[in-house]
Design an enzyme around this catalytic site. Structure first.
Site, PDB file in Angstrom:
ATOM      1  N   GLY A  14      -5.804   9.689  -3.664  1.00 54.87           N
ATOM      2  CA  GLY A  14      -6.904   9.066  -3.319  1.00 54.87           C
ATOM      3  C   GLY A  14      -6.361   7.701  -2.907  1.00 54.87           C
ATOM      4  O   GLY A  14      -6.932   6.857  -3.361  1.00 54.87           O
ATOM      5  N   THR A  16      -3.979   5.439   0.169  1.00 54.78           N
ATOM      6  CA  THR A  16      -4.408   5.092   1.865  1.00 54.78           C
ATOM      7  C   THR A  16      -4.139   6.586   2.471  1.00 54.78           C
ATOM      8  O   THR A  16      -5.114   6.637   3.333  1.00 54.78           O
ATOM      9  CB  THR A  16      -3.268   4.181   2.229  1.00 54.78           C
ATOM     10  OG1 THR A  16      -3.341   3.058   1.548  1.00 54.78           O
ATOM     11  CG2 THR A  16      -3.581   3.774   3.753  1.00 54.78           C
ATOM     12  N   SER A  40      -6.695  10.187  -9.553  1.00 52.23           N
ATOM     13  CA  SER A  40      -6.636   9.980 -11.123  1.00 52.23           C
ATOM     14  C   SER A  40      -6.691   8.544 -11.381  1.00 52.23           C
ATOM     15  O   SER A  40      -5.812   7.586 -10.792  1.00 52.23           O
ATOM     16  CB  SER A  40      -5.334  10.408 -11.510  1.00 52.23           C
ATOM     17  OG  SER A  40      -4.942   9.729 -12.610  1.00 52.23           O
ATOM     18  N   ILE A  43      -3.362   7.324 -12.817  1.00 57.00           N
ATOM     19  CA  ILE A  43      -2.348   6.909 -12.241  1.00 57.00           C
ATOM     20  C   ILE A  43      -2.376   5.827 -11.290  1.00 57.00           C
ATOM     21  O   ILE A  43      -1.587   5.064 -11.149  1.00 57.00           O
ATOM     22  CB  ILE A  43      -1.975   8.146 -11.457  1.00 57.00           C
ATOM     23  CG1 ILE A  43      -1.431   9.440 -12.561  1.00 57.00           C
ATOM     24  CG2 ILE A  43      -0.768   8.123 -10.698  1.00 57.00           C
ATOM     25  CD1 ILE A  43      -1.047  10.751 -11.898  1.00 57.00           C
ATOM     26  N   LYS A  79      -2.585  -9.173  13.351  1.00 52.92           N
ATOM     27  CA  LYS A  79      -1.048  -9.117  13.398  1.00 52.92           C
ATOM     28  C   LYS A  79      -0.566  -8.858  14.775  1.00 52.92           C
ATOM     29  O   LYS A  79      -1.023  -7.854  15.559  1.00 52.92           O
ATOM     30  CB  LYS A  79      -0.671  -8.025  12.651  1.00 52.92           C
ATOM     31  CG  LYS A  79       0.973  -7.525  12.619  1.00 52.92           C
ATOM     32  CD  LYS A  79       1.001  -6.442  11.695  1.00 52.92           C
ATOM     33  CE  LYS A  79       2.832  -6.325  11.847  1.00 52.92           C
ATOM     34  NZ  LYS A  79       3.179  -5.023  11.090  1.00 52.92           N
TER      35      LYS A  79
HETATM   36  C1  LIG Z   1       7.480  -1.162  -1.089  1.00 54.13           C
HETATM   37  C2  LIG Z   1       6.568  -0.544   0.003  1.00 54.13           C
HETATM   38  C3  LIG Z   1       5.921  -1.387   0.776  1.00 54.13           C
HETATM   39  C4  LIG Z   1       5.089  -0.641   2.130  1.00 54.13           C
HETATM   40  N1  LIG Z   1       4.690  -1.406   3.166  1.00 54.13           N
HETATM   41  C5  LIG Z   1       3.835  -0.771   3.915  1.00 54.13           C
HETATM   42  C6  LIG Z   1       3.421  -1.521   5.064  1.00 54.13           C
HETATM   43  O1  LIG Z   1       3.504  -2.760   5.181  1.00 54.13           O
HETATM   44  N2  LIG Z   1       2.896  -0.882   6.004  1.00 54.13           N
HETATM   45  C7  LIG Z   1       2.793   0.530   5.790  1.00 54.13           C
HETATM   46  O2  LIG Z   1       2.352   1.194   6.883  1.00 54.13           O
HETATM   47  N3  LIG Z   1       3.150   1.384   4.871  1.00 54.13           N
HETATM   48  C8  LIG Z   1       3.913   0.695   3.968  1.00 54.13           C
HETATM   49  N4  LIG Z   1       4.060   1.459   2.728  1.00 54.13           N
HETATM   50  C9  LIG Z   1       3.935   2.575   2.759  1.00 54.13           C
HETATM   51  C10 LIG Z   1       2.387   2.793   2.197  1.00 54.13           C
HETATM   52  O3  LIG Z   1       2.326   2.198   0.955  1.00 54.13           O
HETATM   53  C11 LIG Z   1       1.961   4.336   1.892  1.00 54.13           C
HETATM   54  O4  LIG Z   1       2.202   5.005   3.183  1.00 54.13           O
HETATM   55  C12 LIG Z   1       0.587   4.284   1.824  1.00 54.13           C
HETATM   56  O5  LIG Z   1      -0.023   3.337   0.713  1.00 54.13           O
HETATM   57  C13 LIG Z   1       0.155   5.667   1.391  1.00 54.13           C
HETATM   58  O6  LIG Z   1       0.471   6.129  -0.049  1.00 54.13           O
HETATM   59  P1  LIG Z   1      -0.228   7.249  -0.639  1.00 54.13           P
HETATM   60  O7  LIG Z   1      -1.535   7.445  -0.364  1.00 54.13           O
HETATM   61  O8  LIG Z   1       0.703   8.427   0.288  1.00 54.13           O
HETATM   62  O9  LIG Z   1       0.372   7.277  -1.932  1.00 54.13           O
HETATM   63  P2  LIG Z   1      -0.258   6.333  -3.337  1.00 54.13           P
HETATM   64  O10 LIG Z   1      -0.935   5.221  -2.995  1.00 54.13           O
HETATM   65  O11 LIG Z   1       0.661   6.532  -4.409  1.00 54.13           O
HETATM   66  O12 LIG Z   1      -1.588   7.348  -3.808  1.00 54.13           O
HETATM   67  C14 LIG Z   1      -1.295   8.765  -4.463  1.00 54.13           C
HETATM   68  C15 LIG Z   1      -2.563   9.240  -5.011  1.00 54.13           C
HETATM   69  O13 LIG Z   1      -2.344  10.527  -5.830  1.00 54.13           O
HETATM   70  C16 LIG Z   1      -2.972  10.244  -6.851  1.00 54.13           C
HETATM   71  N5  LIG Z   1      -2.008  11.294  -7.910  1.00 54.13           N
HETATM   72  C17 LIG Z   1      -0.909  11.450  -8.071  1.00 54.13           C
HETATM   73  N6  LIG Z   1      -0.527  12.174  -8.963  1.00 54.13           N
HETATM   74  C18 LIG Z   1      -1.727  12.938  -9.492  1.00 54.13           C
HETATM   75  C19 LIG Z   1      -2.355  13.576 -10.558  1.00 54.13           C
HETATM   76  N7  LIG Z   1      -1.241  14.357 -11.258  1.00 54.13           N
HETATM   77  N8  LIG Z   1      -3.622  13.872 -10.622  1.00 54.13           N
HETATM   78  C20 LIG Z   1      -4.470  13.241  -9.915  1.00 54.13           C
HETATM   79  N9  LIG Z   1      -4.039  12.283  -8.949  1.00 54.13           N
HETATM   80  C21 LIG Z   1      -2.768  12.249  -8.705  1.00 54.13           C
HETATM   81  C22 LIG Z   1      -2.847   9.054  -7.203  1.00 54.13           C
HETATM   82  O14 LIG Z   1      -3.871   8.757  -8.172  1.00 54.13           O
HETATM   83  C23 LIG Z   1      -3.376   8.397  -6.096  1.00 54.13           C
HETATM   84  O15 LIG Z   1      -4.581   8.322  -5.844  1.00 54.13           O
HETATM   85  C24 LIG Z   1       4.953   0.765   1.947  1.00 54.13           C
HETATM   86  C25 LIG Z   1       5.457   1.297   0.909  1.00 54.13           C
HETATM   87  C26 LIG Z   1       6.165   0.929  -0.171  1.00 54.13           C
HETATM   88  C27 LIG Z   1       6.829   1.669  -1.392  1.00 54.13           C
END
Ligand SMILES: Cc1cc2nc3c(=O)[nH]c(=O)nc-3n(C[C@H](O)[C@H](O)[C@H](O)COP(=O)(O)OP(=O)(O)OC[C@H]3O[C@@H](n4cnc5c(N)ncnc54)[C@H](O)[C@@H]3O)c2cc1C
Length: 506
Positions: A14, A16, A40, A43, A79
Site C-alpha cells: 500500500g 504509492t 502492513s 513495515i 513543477k
Molecule cells: C531515494 C528515492 C527517491 C525517490 N524519488 C522519487 C521521485 O522523486 N519521483 C518518483 O517518481 N519516484 C521516486 N522514487 C521512487 C518512488 O518512491 C516509488 O516508485 C514509489 O514510492 C512507489 O513505491 P512502492 O509503492 O513500490 O513501495 P513502498 O512505498 O515501499 O510500499 C511497499 C508496500 O508493501 C508493503 N509490504 C511490504 N512487505 C509486506 C509484507 N510482508 N506484508 C504486508 N505488506 C508488505 C508495505 O507495507 C508498503 O505498503 C524514489 C525512490 C527512492 C528510493
C-alpha cells in the site's frame, strides 16, 4: 464467462504503487472485480517519491480526480522542470524543462538552427527559448492559454506532492470505489502445485487472502515476483553506481520554486523538492565513495531550513526484474525495479504499468505471446530511461574521483549511438518505447556539454542575420509572456492553497 479474466485481484503493498493501482483498478473494473489491497502498518512505505512528470495529469484525468482538490489534499506545488546544478561542472546549471524549446521551421527542428547559431556565437543559452525554463527561473506559474500572444506555447506542468498524503488520498478514492483494504503482515505465500501460480497470501494472524491475479507492489522487498517466484534481477550498478540515498524533510524557505533542484556534489547529488508545507531533500550517493555518515552530514549542511525529522538512509540496487509479469503475478513500482530518482520517472513507471495492464486486460492465464510482449515493452521502457539517466552521469567535466569514474562507465550501445547521432548534425530520433522526447534529450545533451559538431543543411540555408533576428524575436516573445505570470506562491495562494498547510500531516 471467459476463464482468463481475473475476477479477483489482490494487490500486495500500500505505497504509492499499491494505491495508484488500487485506485485505477477500482475505477476501471468497478463492481465486476473484487479488488483487495494488503498492506502492513508495521513495515510502512518507503516514504520518498515526491516529484513527478507531466504525464501524472493524464492519470488524474483518467480517474476523474479534481486537480485542485488533489493539490490541496497533498500539499502539492507545481513543477515546470528539473534544474541540474553543477552536473557539467561546478557553477554551471541548466534545466530539463517540460514542454517545447524554440520553434521548428517547416521540416527543420529548432535544435538545428540553435546549434548553428550557438557555433556562430549568435545564440543565447538553450533554456532562454523555453517558456517553462524562463518561468521556472523567474519563479512564475501559469496554466492555460498564453496571456500576451497566442503564438506562445502553453506550459506543461507536473507536481511535487507529499508521498504519504498522496497514498492516503488515493486510498480514500479507491475505498470509495469498493477496494477492500486488509492490514496485516504477509508471512507466507501459497502456490498451486501444478501451475506454480500464486493462490493466496497468508497474514501473521492467520487470515488468508486469495486472488486470481496478484499485483506485487511490495516495494524493494519484491515479495511475490522475487522471493516467491524467483524472477531474476538485471543489476545495472555497473552503469548507474549510486546505491544509497539519505532523505530528510526540512522547513520551507521562500521563494517557492516551481521546479525540482538536483545539485551535484563531490560524490552524487542532492534533491530539493518544495511542497506547500515543507521541503523534501535527499542525497543520492555510492557507498564506495562516501559513507552514510558523511552523506548525512553533507545533506544536513545543505538544507533551506531546520530539519523536521531524523535523516533516513535507504539502500537500493539500480536495475529491473527480468520479467514484470510471471505466472499470475505482475510487479509494479519498486518491486519491478528501480532507476534512481534523477528524472522523477518511478511514479510514471507505475502509471505506465497500470496503463499496460489495462491495454492487455487483467488476465490470469495469458497466452505466452501476450506475456512476452508485455514484458518486452516493460524492459524496453526501462532501458531507454536508464540510458537517459546514464547520460547525465557520463557526460560530466568534474574533477572528483566519483565523477571521473562516471566518465569511464561503459556506455550501453543504444546510448552511444544516440550520442553519436546527435554529435553528427544534431540528429535525434525518438523510439516508440522512449519516455523522453527529442526535446528532453536535447536539453540534457546540450546541458551536459554535447553540441553537434556540424550544422544541419536546413540551418545552413538561413543567413546569419536572419538567424540572429529570429532567435531574438522568439526570446523576447517568451520573456514578455513570462513577465505577465504571477509568482508560483501567488498562483497557489489564488487557486489551490491547502486550507491549513502547517496542519498537513501524512
Ligand atoms: C531515494 C528515492 C527517491 C525517490 N524519488 C522519487 C521521485 O522523486 N519521483 C518518483 O517518481 N519516484 C521516486 N522514487 C521512487 C518512488 O518512491 C516509488 O516508485 C514509489 O514510492 C512507489 O513505491 P512502492 O509503492 O513500490 O513501495 P513502498 O512505498 O515501499 O510500499 C511497499 C508496500 O508493501 C508493503 N509490504 C511490504 N512487505 C509486506 C509484507 N510482508 N506484508 C504486508 N505488506 C508488505 C508495505 O507495507 C508498503 O505498503 C524514489 C525512490 C527512492 C528510493
Amino acid at each position: 464467462m471467459d476463464s482468463q479474466v481475473a475476477r479477483s485481484i489482490t494487490i500486495v503493498g500500500g505505497g504509492t504503487a499499491g494505491w495508484m493501482c488500487a485506485a485505477a483498478l477500482g475505477h476501471f473494473l468497478g463492481e465486476n472485480t473484487r479488488i483487495t489491497l494488503v498492506e502492513s502498518d508495521a513495515i510502512g512505505t518507503i516514504g520518498v517519491g515526491e516529484a513527478t512528470i507531466p504525464q501524472i495529469r493524464m492519470f488524474n484525468q483518467a480517474l476523474g480526480i479534481d486537480e485542485t482538490d488533489f493539490i490541496r489534499a497533498t500539499g502539492a506545488t507545481f513543477k515546470l522542470g528539473i534544474e541540474f546544478a553543477g552536473w557539467l561542472r561546478p557553477g554551471h546549471s541548466y534545466l530539463h524543462a517540460f514542454g517545447d524549446v524554440g520553434r521548428d521551421i517547416g521540416l527543420g527542428a529548432f535544435r538545428h538552427f540553435w546549434s548553428r547559431a550557438h557555433r556562430l556565437g549568435l545564440a543565447r543559452p538553450l533554456g532562454d527559448y523555453s517558456v517553462n525554463d524562463l518561468a521556472a527561473r523567474a519563479g512564475k506559474m501559469h496554466d492555460g492559454a498564453p496571456l500576451t500572444n497566442r503564438n506562445v506555447p502553453q506550459m506543461p506542468h507536473a507536481f511535487h506532492f507529499d508521498a504519504g498524503l498522496y497514498a492516503a488520498y488515493l486510498r480514500r478514492y479507491a475505498q470509495a470505489k469498493g477496494v477492500i483494504r486488509e492490514e496485516g503482515l504477509i508471512v507466507a505465500v501459497d502456490r498451486d502445485g501444478a501451475s506454480g501460480d500464486v493462490t493466496a497470501v497468508r497474514l501473521a494472524d492467520g487470515r488468508m487472502i486469495a486472488g486470481d491475479l496478484f499485483i506485487d507492489c511490495s516495494g524493494l522487498r519484491a515479495l511475490l515476483i522475487g522471493d516467491t517466484l524467483g524472477v531474476g534481477f538485471d543489476d545495472w550498478s555497473h552503469l548507474l553506481p549510486a546505491n544509497r540515498a539519505v532523505a530528510v524533510p526540512c522547513a520551507s524557505a521562500a521563494p517557492l520554486t516551481p521546479y525540482t533542484r538536483s545539485t551535484a556534489h563531490g560524490v552524487g547529488w542532492q534533491w530539493r523538492i518544495p511542497l506547500q508545507h515543507r521541503t523534501g531533500n535527499g542525497r543520492v550517493y555510492c557507498d564506495a565513495f562516501l559513507s552514510d555518515d558523511e552523506a548525512t552530514a553533507g545533506l544536513l549542511a545543505n538544507l533551506d531550513g531546520a530539519p523536521l525529522a531524523e535523516p533516513r538512509v535507504i539502500r537500493f540496487t539500480t536495475g529491473c526484474r527480468q520479467q514484470a509479469w510471471s505466472h499470475n503475478v505482475i510487479a509494479m513500482g519498486l518491486a519491478s525495479g528501480f532507476l534512481e530518482p534523477l528524472e522523477s520517472t518511478s511514479i510514471h513507471l507505475i502509471q505506465s504499468m497500470i496503463a499496460r495492464i489495462m491495454t492487455f486486460g487483467p488476465t490470469c492465464r495469458p497466452a505466452a505471446a501476450v506475456r512476452d510482449t508485455f514484458n518486452r515493452q516493460f524492459a524496453d521502457e526501462m532501458a531507454r530511461i536508464r540510458d537517459f539517466i546514464v547520460l547525465h552521469y557520463w557526460a560530466n567535466q568534474r574533477e572528483e574521483p566519483f565523477w571521473q569514474a562516471c566518465r569511464n562507465l561503459p556506455l550501453p550501445a543504444s546510448l552511444a549511438e544516440k550520442i553519436a547521432l546527435f554529435q553528427s548534425a544534431g540528429h535525434l530520433f525518438r523510439d516508440q518505447s522512449d519516455l523522453f522526447s527529442e526535446v528532453g534529450w536535447l536539453q540534457v545533451l546540450v546541458g551536459q556539454g554535447i553540441i553537434p559538431a556540424t550544422s544541419h543543411a536546413l540551418a545552413e540555408a538561413v543567413s546569419e542575420a536572419d538567424l540572429a533576428g529570429w532567435l531574438d524575436t522568439l526570446h523576447a516573445l517568451f520573456s514578455r509572456e513570462v513577465a505577465a505570470y504571477p509568482t508560483h506562491a501567488d498562483y497557489i495562494a489564488r487557486h489551490c492553497a491547502a486550507p491549513s498547510p502547517k496542519g498537513l500531516v501524512a
